[in-house]
Design an enzyme around this catalytic site. Structure first.
Site, mmCIF file in Angstrom:
data_model
loop_
_atom_site.group_PDB
_atom_site.id
_atom_site.type_symbol
_atom_site.label_atom_id
_atom_site.label_comp_id
_atom_site.label_asym_id
_atom_site.label_seq_id
_atom_site.Cartn_x
_atom_site.Cartn_y
_atom_site.Cartn_z
ATOM 1 C CE1 TYR A 96 -3.951 1.526 -0.639
ATOM 2 C CE2 TYR A 96 -3.406 2.883 1.245
ATOM 3 C CZ TYR A 96 -4.179 2.641 0.123
ATOM 4 O OH TYR A 96 -5.155 3.525 -0.239
ATOM 5 N NE ARG A 149 -7.632 12.449 -3.439
ATOM 6 C CZ ARG A 149 -7.779 12.105 -2.169
ATOM 7 N NH1 ARG A 149 -8.400 12.897 -1.346
ATOM 8 N NH2 ARG A 149 -7.333 10.954 -1.688
ATOM 9 C CE LYS A 167 -7.373 2.838 1.584
ATOM 10 N NZ LYS A 167 -8.024 4.016 2.099
ATOM 11 C CD GLU A 238 -9.988 4.383 -0.776
ATOM 12 O OE1 GLU A 238 -10.840 3.913 -0.013
ATOM 13 O OE2 GLU A 238 -9.056 5.113 -0.399
ATOM 14 C CG ASP A 239 -7.807 7.632 -3.517
ATOM 15 O OD1 ASP A 239 -8.100 8.125 -2.406
ATOM 16 O OD2 ASP A 239 -6.697 7.110 -3.744
ATOM 17 C CG ASP A 261 -10.756 4.695 4.167
ATOM 18 O OD1 ASP A 261 -11.110 4.508 5.341
ATOM 19 O OD2 ASP A 261 -9.565 4.790 3.826
ATOM 20 C CG ASP A 262 -10.542 8.975 0.074
ATOM 21 O OD1 ASP A 262 -9.489 8.414 0.377
ATOM 22 O OD2 ASP A 262 -11.149 8.765 -0.987
ATOM 23 C CG ASN A 401 -0.433 11.034 3.435
ATOM 24 O OD1 ASN A 401 0.367 10.924 4.335
ATOM 25 N ND2 ASN A 401 -1.705 10.681 3.560
HETATM 26 P P1 NAD Z 1 -8.511 18.453 -0.613
HETATM 27 O O1 NAD Z 1 -7.926 18.813 -1.927
HETATM 28 O O2 NAD Z 1 -9.964 18.132 -0.544
HETATM 29 O O3 NAD Z 1 -8.242 19.666 0.423
HETATM 30 C C1 NAD Z 1 -7.069 20.447 0.465
HETATM 31 C C2 NAD Z 1 -7.402 21.746 1.189
HETATM 32 O O4 NAD Z 1 -6.209 22.499 1.381
HETATM 33 C C3 NAD Z 1 -8.363 22.646 0.405
HETATM 34 O O5 NAD Z 1 -9.330 23.146 1.278
HETATM 35 C C4 NAD Z 1 -7.466 23.788 -0.062
HETATM 36 O O6 NAD Z 1 -8.172 25.016 -0.162
HETATM 37 C C5 NAD Z 1 -6.464 23.834 1.076
HETATM 38 N N1 NAD Z 1 -5.257 24.542 0.674
HETATM 39 C C6 NAD Z 1 -4.575 24.433 -0.493
HETATM 40 N N2 NAD Z 1 -3.540 25.289 -0.482
HETATM 41 C C7 NAD Z 1 -3.563 25.931 0.693
HETATM 42 C C8 NAD Z 1 -2.762 26.955 1.271
HETATM 43 N N3 NAD Z 1 -1.720 27.463 0.620
HETATM 44 N N4 NAD Z 1 -3.082 27.388 2.502
HETATM 45 C C9 NAD Z 1 -4.123 26.883 3.169
HETATM 46 N N5 NAD Z 1 -4.930 25.918 2.650
HETATM 47 C C10 NAD Z 1 -4.647 25.458 1.438
HETATM 48 O O7 NAD Z 1 -7.655 17.263 -0.058
HETATM 49 P P2 NAD Z 1 -8.029 16.257 1.132
HETATM 50 O O8 NAD Z 1 -8.684 15.048 0.580
HETATM 51 O O9 NAD Z 1 -8.735 17.012 2.191
HETATM 52 O O10 NAD Z 1 -6.583 15.811 1.606
HETATM 53 C C11 NAD Z 1 -5.683 16.745 2.167
HETATM 54 C C12 NAD Z 1 -4.418 16.028 2.580
HETATM 55 O O11 NAD Z 1 -4.693 15.158 3.647
HETATM 56 C C13 NAD Z 1 -3.787 15.170 1.475
HETATM 57 O O12 NAD Z 1 -2.401 15.359 1.440
HETATM 58 C C14 NAD Z 1 -4.088 13.778 1.901
HETATM 59 O O13 NAD Z 1 -3.055 12.896 1.497
HETATM 60 C C15 NAD Z 1 -4.115 13.913 3.390
HETATM 61 N N6 NAD Z 1 -4.901 12.843 3.993
HETATM 62 C C16 NAD Z 1 -4.333 12.160 5.033
HETATM 63 C C17 NAD Z 1 -5.018 11.113 5.594
HETATM 64 C C18 NAD Z 1 -4.413 10.381 6.755
HETATM 65 O O14 NAD Z 1 -3.410 10.781 7.245
HETATM 66 N N7 NAD Z 1 -4.985 9.299 7.215
HETATM 67 C C19 NAD Z 1 -6.258 10.738 5.093
HETATM 68 C C20 NAD Z 1 -6.832 11.476 4.047
HETATM 69 C C21 NAD Z 1 -6.136 12.545 3.510
#
Ligand code: NAD
Length: 540
Positions: A96, A149, A167, A238-239, A261-262, A401
């Site tokens: 993964y 995504r 997954k 997913e994604d 899951d996201d 990530n």
């Molecule tokens: P998303 O694209 O839906 O959200 C990203 C957010 O960041 C948006 O609201 C955007 O406006 C904001 N953003 C972008 N540039 C910015 C800046 N310069 N200043 C402030 N805010 C800014 O993405 P997501 O699905 O919410 O995922 C976000 C991150 O979280 C990803 O990197 C993902 O890998 C990570 N994530 C981690 C886990 C985990 O740790 N288990 C799970 C899911 C997602």
């Protein structure tokens, strides 16, 4: 799958469900026409694992380890799962994240044997027939993506299939969901990935993504056909890209057994980490304040679950949501901001606009800052010091990530707070030594939550999957974190213990599903025993 006398020799060795390789006994070799088709020696599975490990370790590049293990999965399912389960900390990053990201990018180039179902928009009107081609009748978990995504990598079209496959591997390895009850599915609606559109080895439709009514109708036909073919299936989205992820979940969550899951798994694991951390920052839950950097699906999903959790601590809905604040590229999300999506508006409180994150910290005085922005390094020295000034034990969770997108490193968080930080990240970091103490940063990996919730669903067969189930899972996970672990910087139990951890969570969630009258199967006398009886263990 059980070997029977209808199976024969050569065919058995080519079937990953039946194949045992050199572990076939002398009697089996006689009974099933295997004599001469195998070297003479009869091996134990442990000897076979030794050979697998030797070969895996020969490869320097993780992607080559991935390809080798994928072929093992296609060749001998039992041996594959036993290997992965033997050392989850070693093998999960190969099967993964992070390696699966590279595998998806190169999917069209490294494909050996297709796995799962590929359903394209060109198949409209015939999806039922396609699904009927799947050989298993009792599919319980379908992980479904449209590839738009994939992790932080964007639109990878059908090459995103590596994610559903990975997954579902984790469902089996962590929570003992039988592999034959899992089905990875890729919905091919085209791709806007210019590189793939020109790549002769791309495996999907070479057309721009279909959107709107055509997309919705395609999904509707798919969902209908799935639930008809597999009445007990739980569909895990997913994604999908943000807007589709939110709207698909909203459309189907009350109609079928489904979750995203996201959104929900992420929320579950993040809330578990926050619950564990909040226990040790000296403030009651009702005095915690969460400031998110990023306001996308992860941030709003986590906020939603925190709001439910805070209501359980006696706050009203209105009070609870005021403990969650979002900050995005336009600054603090406040009521006066224009053109905010509805799902962000929930957390757009009455407050003057603030465009500087340090100023937001100094004004709102959060107990926790949570990064979900994909902006690497956004938690600068100034940000970390600001949150550390107002909290004895600041909670800092850079969840984005991969590592390059993490809002800060573990090294920065522990060093700049002199080891006071309560830290968890989305991507793994190495241990950090500060002032003679070594801290072991925890990774808030969704794998702690979704397989366990899945096992609870498998055992109890609820009609729907609620957010509450993810909160139960979060509480059950957090309860496995001890003070001694937190002292060493650990916010989640070790991944090496994942099967035991997931089993405990599943038993807890299943019990609450029974208590709440949400199960559609009879309540057993011993729920723990019942849940465990549903678990697959890979052995010959
Ligand atoms: P998303 O694209 O839906 O959200 C990203 C957010 O960041 C948006 O609201 C955007 O406006 C904001 N953003 C972008 N540039 C910015 C800046 N310069 N200043 C402030 N805010 C800014 O993405 P997501 O699905 O919410 O995922 C976000 C991150 O979280 C990803 O990197 C993902 O890998 C990570 N994530 C981690 C886990 C985990 O740790 N288990 C799970 C899911 C997602």
């Amino acid at each position: 799958m059980q070997l029977t006398f209808t199976h024969h020799g050569y065919q058995i060795l080519r079937d990953p469900h039946l194949n045992k390789g050199n572990a076939f006994t002398s009697d089996e070799r006689i009974d099933f026409g295997l004599r001469g088709l195998l070297p003479n020696v009869v091996e134990t599975i442990d000897t076979q694992i030794q050979r697998v490990e030797e070969q895996v370790d020969q490869f320097d590049k993780p992607i080559n380890k991935y390809i080798y293990l994928t072929q093992l999965q296609d060749n001998n399912q039992t041996l594959f799962f036993r290997t992965v389960m033997k050392d989850p900390a070693k093998y999960f990053p190969i099967v993964y994240t992070p390696t699966v990201g590279e595998a998806c990018e190169k999917f069209g180039h490294i494909l050996r044997r297709p796995r799962g179902l590929y359903i394209s928009i060109a198949d409209r009107g015939q999806i039922r027939d396609l699904i009927r081609n799947w050989p298993e009748a009792d599919v319980r978990f379908a992980v479904v993506s449209d590839g738009e995504r994939i992790l932080g990598l964007g639109d990878l079209g059908v090459c995103g299939m590596g994610i559903p496959i990975g997954k579902l591997t984790l469902y089996t390895a962590c929570a003992g969901i039988h592999p034959n009850q899992t089905l990875p599915i890729m919905l091919d609606v085209g791709t806007n990935n210019e590189v793939f559109l020109k790549d002769p080895l791309y495996l999907g439709l070479k057309t721009p993504r279909v959107r709107g009514k055509e997309y919705d109708d395609f999904l509707e036909e798919f969902v209908y056909a799935m639930t008809e073919a597999f009445p007990k299936v739980c569909i895990q989205w997913e994604d999908f890209a943000g807007p589709n992820a939110v709207s698909i979940l909203a459309k189907y969550r009350d109609r079928i057994c489904t979750f995203n899951d996201d959104i929900q798994g992420t929320a579950g694991v993040a809330v578990a980490g926050l619950l564990a951390a909040c226990k040790y920052n000296g403030r009651p839950m009702t005095e915690q304040r969460f400031l998110f950097f990023g306001a996308g699906s992860a941030a709003t999903g986590i906020s939603g679950l925190l709001t439910i959790m805070l209501q359980e601590h006696g706050l009203s809905y209105e009070e609870a949501k005021k403990h969650c604040w979002l900050f995005n590229s336009g600054g603090l999300v406040v009521a006066s901001r224009k053109n905010l999506d509805d799902y962000k508006m929930v957390y757009a409180h009455e407050h003057p606009e603030i465009t500087d994150f340090v100023e937001a910290i100094e004004t709102l005085k959060p107990t926790a800052i949570i990064g979900a922005s994909t902006i690497g390094g956004a938690f600068t020295k100034e940000v970390i010091e600001a949150v550390a000034r107002i909290n004895e034990r600041p909670i800092i969770f850079p969840l984005s990530n991969p590592n390059s997108h993490s809002e800060c490193t573990a090294e920065d968080a522990f060093t700049l707070t002199n080891g006071r930080v309560l830290f968890a990240s989305g991507s793994p970091f190495n241990p950090v030594t500060v002032g003679g103490s070594t801290y072991f940063p925890s990774q808030g990996n969704n794998v702690y939550i979704f397989p366990a919730v899945g096992l609870a669903i498998l055992a109890t067969e609820p009609e729907h999957v609620s957010d509450q189930m993810f909160l139960w899972a979060a509480r059950a996970l957090a309860s496995q974190v001890t003070e001694e672990m937190v002292t060493r910087g650990i916010i989640y139990p070790p991944i090496s213990e994942i099967r035991a951890v997931a089993t405990e969570i599943a038993i807890d969630v299943a019990t609450r599903i029974f208590d709440g009258g949400l199960a559609t199967v009879d309540r057993p006398a011993d729920i723990a025993k019942f849940v465990k009886s549903k678990m697959y263990y890979p052995e010959y």
